[in-house]
Design a protein around this motif. Structure first.
Motif, PDB file in Angstrom:
ATOM      1  N   ALA A 186       0.820  -1.218   0.000  1.00 14.83           N
ATOM      2  CA  ALA A 186       0.000   0.000   0.000  1.00 14.83           C
ATOM      3  C   ALA A 186       0.848   1.260   0.000  1.00 14.83           C
ATOM      4  CB  ALA A 186      -0.945  -0.009   1.199  1.00 14.83           C
ATOM      5  N   ASP A 187       1.955   1.244   0.727  1.00 16.23           N
ATOM      6  CA  ASP A 187       2.843   2.407   0.815  1.00 16.23           C
ATOM      7  C   ASP A 187       4.255   1.942   0.501  1.00 16.23           C
ATOM      8  OD1 ASP A 187       3.932   4.899   1.349  1.00 16.23           O
ATOM      9  OD2 ASP A 187       3.973   4.594   3.527  1.00 16.23           O
ATOM     10  N   TYR A 241      -8.578   1.976  -5.170  1.00 12.99           N
ATOM     11  CA  TYR A 241      -9.757   2.636  -5.746  1.00 12.99           C
ATOM     12  C   TYR A 241      -9.351   3.602  -6.862  1.00 12.99           C
ATOM     13  CZ  TYR A 241     -13.768   5.688  -6.337  1.00 12.99           C
ATOM     14  OH  TYR A 241     -14.781   6.415  -6.893  1.00 12.99           O
ATOM     15  N   TYR A 242      -8.435   4.505  -6.569  1.00  8.92           N
ATOM     16  CA  TYR A 242      -8.061   5.504  -7.574  1.00  8.92           C
ATOM     17  C   TYR A 242      -7.316   4.875  -8.750  1.00  8.92           C
ATOM     18  CZ  TYR A 242      -9.546   9.202  -4.399  1.00  8.92           C
ATOM     19  OH  TYR A 242     -10.296  10.025  -3.594  1.00  8.92           O
ATOM     20  N   ALA A 266      -6.502  12.065  -8.708  1.00  7.05           N
ATOM     21  CA  ALA A 266      -7.281  11.764  -7.506  1.00  7.05           C
ATOM     22  C   ALA A 266      -8.134  12.952  -7.087  1.00  7.05           C
ATOM     23  CB  ALA A 266      -6.343  11.348  -6.374  1.00  7.05           C
ATOM     24  N   ILE A 267      -7.591  14.151  -7.212  1.00  7.19           N
ATOM     25  CA  ILE A 267      -8.354  15.361  -6.874  1.00  7.19           C
ATOM     26  C   ILE A 267      -9.568  15.493  -7.805  1.00  7.19           C
ATOM     27  CG2 ILE A 267      -8.290  17.890  -6.861  1.00  7.19           C
ATOM     28  CD1 ILE A 267      -5.307  17.647  -6.063  1.00  7.19           C
ATOM     29  N   GLU A 268      -9.355  15.269  -9.087  1.00  3.13           N
ATOM     30  CA  GLU A 268     -10.438  15.400 -10.066  1.00  3.13           C
ATOM     31  C   GLU A 268     -11.513  14.333  -9.882  1.00  3.13           C
ATOM     32  OE1 GLU A 268      -8.326  15.162 -13.708  1.00  3.13           O
ATOM     33  OE2 GLU A 268      -7.569  17.234 -13.623  1.00  3.13           O
ATOM     34  N   ASN A 269     -11.140  13.201  -9.280  1.00  2.00           N
ATOM     35  CA  ASN A 269     -12.088  12.100  -9.112  1.00  2.00           C
ATOM     36  C   ASN A 269     -12.205  11.698  -7.644  1.00  2.00           C
ATOM     37  OD1 ASN A 269     -12.581  11.157 -12.121  1.00  2.00           O
ATOM     38  ND2 ASN A 269     -10.384  11.527 -11.920  1.00  2.00           N
ATOM     39  N   SER A 270     -12.147  12.701  -6.777  1.00  2.00           N
ATOM     40  CA  SER A 270     -12.096  12.446  -5.338  1.00  2.00           C
ATOM     41  C   SER A 270     -13.327  11.717  -4.822  1.00  2.00           C
ATOM     42  CB  SER A 270     -11.940  13.767  -4.588  1.00  2.00           C
ATOM     43  OG  SER A 270     -12.014  13.552  -3.195  1.00  2.00           O
ATOM     44  N   LEU A 327      -5.057   7.889  -0.437  1.00  2.00           N
ATOM     45  CA  LEU A 327      -4.259   7.182  -1.433  1.00  2.00           C
ATOM     46  C   LEU A 327      -3.236   6.238  -0.803  1.00  2.00           C
ATOM     47  CD1 LEU A 327      -3.748   9.994  -4.067  1.00  2.00           C
ATOM     48  CD2 LEU A 327      -4.422   7.665  -4.635  1.00  2.00           C
ATOM     49  N   TYR A 328      -2.797   6.547   0.394  1.00  2.00           N
ATOM     50  CA  TYR A 328      -1.808   5.695   1.058  1.00  2.00           C
ATOM     51  C   TYR A 328      -2.435   4.472   1.716  1.00  2.00           C
ATOM     52  CZ  TYR A 328       1.605   9.427   0.384  1.00  2.00           C
ATOM     53  OH  TYR A 328       2.451  10.357  -0.168  1.00  2.00           O
ATOM     54  N   THR A 329      -3.753   4.430   1.821  1.00  2.00           N
ATOM     55  CA  THR A 329      -4.399   3.241   2.362  1.00  2.00           C
ATOM     56  C   THR A 329      -4.501   2.187   1.271  1.00  2.00           C
ATOM     57  OG1 THR A 329      -6.663   3.921   1.782  1.00  2.00           O
ATOM     58  CG2 THR A 329      -5.775   4.693   3.908  1.00  2.00           C
TER      59      THR A 329
END
Length: 408
Positions: free
Chosen positions: A105-106, A240-241, A215-219, A232-234
């Motif tokens: 994940a990270d 998902y993104y 990610a911002i555009e599709n939050s 995003l770090y999870t």
């Protein structure tokens, strides 16, 4: 005696059943066949087109930590985004995650802190000048304390999340000191923009390395940039993104490798590179086949300067007496990151001219010629290398699925 003879006869029938349907039919007829199941029928009864969590689990590399948790999340996200859980789609996702992070994940990045300092300094100097970059470097070497300054802390950073969180601390300290001690014209620049985000060296995040702008555009978690980054770090958020970025746009690709190329070099870049190739052959020019029909600034906005592709289109249409001027072309090219670009007059005219001149249909997609570089890479690569690596993982995944009886 008759009992044992009958038993021996039934055993011989069972042996014949193992040989197969044809042999059994010839020897015993339909009555015997009703008690047998061929190998092909057995496989058919165990095959699946729509995969559930346990199937997805088997497609994820065996070395993955918390493999079932990843499978659960992939299953849930595909349902949430209305993506069919078939073998091709699932293996496309598995291949990208495995290529980008090996299902971490990270993910850790070698020498991440040192690379980040270099990246931040370059951005500071370009945006605010050498004076501000010098002040930033001085702060790194002395603050928040001489015996544990930011440079020392950066050297201990191993993952993007650690770097991101430390960067936020550094920026908060930097801006407080900056506003107190250096009230200059540059301070007014900071007030007019999201300067923190502009200087953040972590731009692609999570297990699928999704760009923060996408990610911002599709939050899915509001507009707070820090919350989006944390998401995003999870494990779930990174998937998902990434799955959204990979799978939620329609394209007529006959091979998944083109979608893998798009994941690296931009949505529809494979289709757009094929469009540039058509234009090259029609206009006898040497356009770059990078899939970028327009030029963009760092915020993703189209810049006014025409690209070589625009110029070549204008010349071609003028030579062919096609009533599309520069304004029309620009209007159509602004749809280059959408499927509906294929419905524009510019796209259709180029395909029509190509068919007329060469008496054949042009390729819908080709591999974009894009060089990949960045602070997290040990050397430069290209999109063909990336897409090929992902495709190898995809092919192995599909083969594994077929062996398990999953349908294409």
């Amino acid at each position: 005696m008759a009992y044992y003879s009958l038993l021996s006869f039934l055993k011989s029938i069972m042996s014949i059943c193992v040989i197969g349907r044809v042999t059994a039919t010839l020897l015993l007829g339909t009555l015997v066949l009703s008690g047998c199941q061929s190998q092909s029928e057995e496989n058919e009864s165990q095959s699946y087109k729509i995969l559930d969590t346990k199937h997805i689990y088997k497609l994820i590399p065996a070395a993955t930590t918390n493999r079932m948790a990843w499978a659960n999340d992939v299953h849930s996200i595909m349902d949430e985004l209305d993506i069919e859980r078939n073998l091709n789609n699932t293996c496309s996702i598995v291949a990208i995650v495995d290529q980008e992070s090996n299902f971490v994940a990270d993910p850790a990045v070698p020498n991440l802190g040192k690379k980040a300092v270099k990246e931040m300094n370059e951005r500071l100097e370009k945006k605010l000048g050498k004076k501000m970059a010098g002040y930033f470097n001085d702060m790194l070497a002395k603050q928040p304390s001489p015996d544990d300054n930011f440079l020392m802390q950066l050297e201990r950073v191993k993952t993007e999340r650690e770097l991101d969180e430390l960067y936020r601390q550094m920026f908060e300290f930097y801006t407080k000191q900056y506003k107190i001690n250096l009230v200059t014209s540059a301070a007014r620049i900071i007030a007019r923009q999201d300067i923190e985000e502009a200087f953040n060296p972590v731009s692609t995040l999570g297990s699928m390395q999704v760009h923060i702008r996408y990610a911002i555009e599709n939050s899915r978690s509001g507009s707070n940039i820090h919350k989006i980054r944390d998401d995003l770090y999870t494990q779930y958020g990174g998937l998902y993104y990434g799955i959204h970025r990979l799978m939620t746009y329609p394209a007529q690709y006959d091979k998944p490798i083109y979608r893998f190329a798009d994941y690296n070099s931009g949505i529809y870049s494979s289709r757009n590179a094929a469009f540039q190739q058509m234009l090259n052959k029609l206009s006898k020019q040497e356009l770059s086949l990078d899939g970028d029909l327009l030029s963009y600034n760092k915020d993703g906005d189209v810049i006014s300067e025409p690209t070589a592709t625009e110029t070549a289109l204008a010349q071609l249409f003028m030579e062919k007496n096609i009533a599309l001027d520069a304004k029309d072309i620009r209007h159509d090219l602004k749809k280059e990151k959408q499927q509906k670009f294929e419905d524009t007059k510019t796209y259709q005219q180029v395909r029509s001219l190509y068919h007329e001149q060469f008496k054949k249909e042009a390729a819908y997609a080709i591999m974009p010629e894009v060089v990949i570089s960045g602070p997290k890479l040990s050397r430069d690569y290209n999109t063909n290398w990336y897409a090929s690596k992902v495709n190898q993982r995809y092919t192995r995944c599909v083969s594994r699925g077929k062996r398990l009886g999953f349908k294409i």
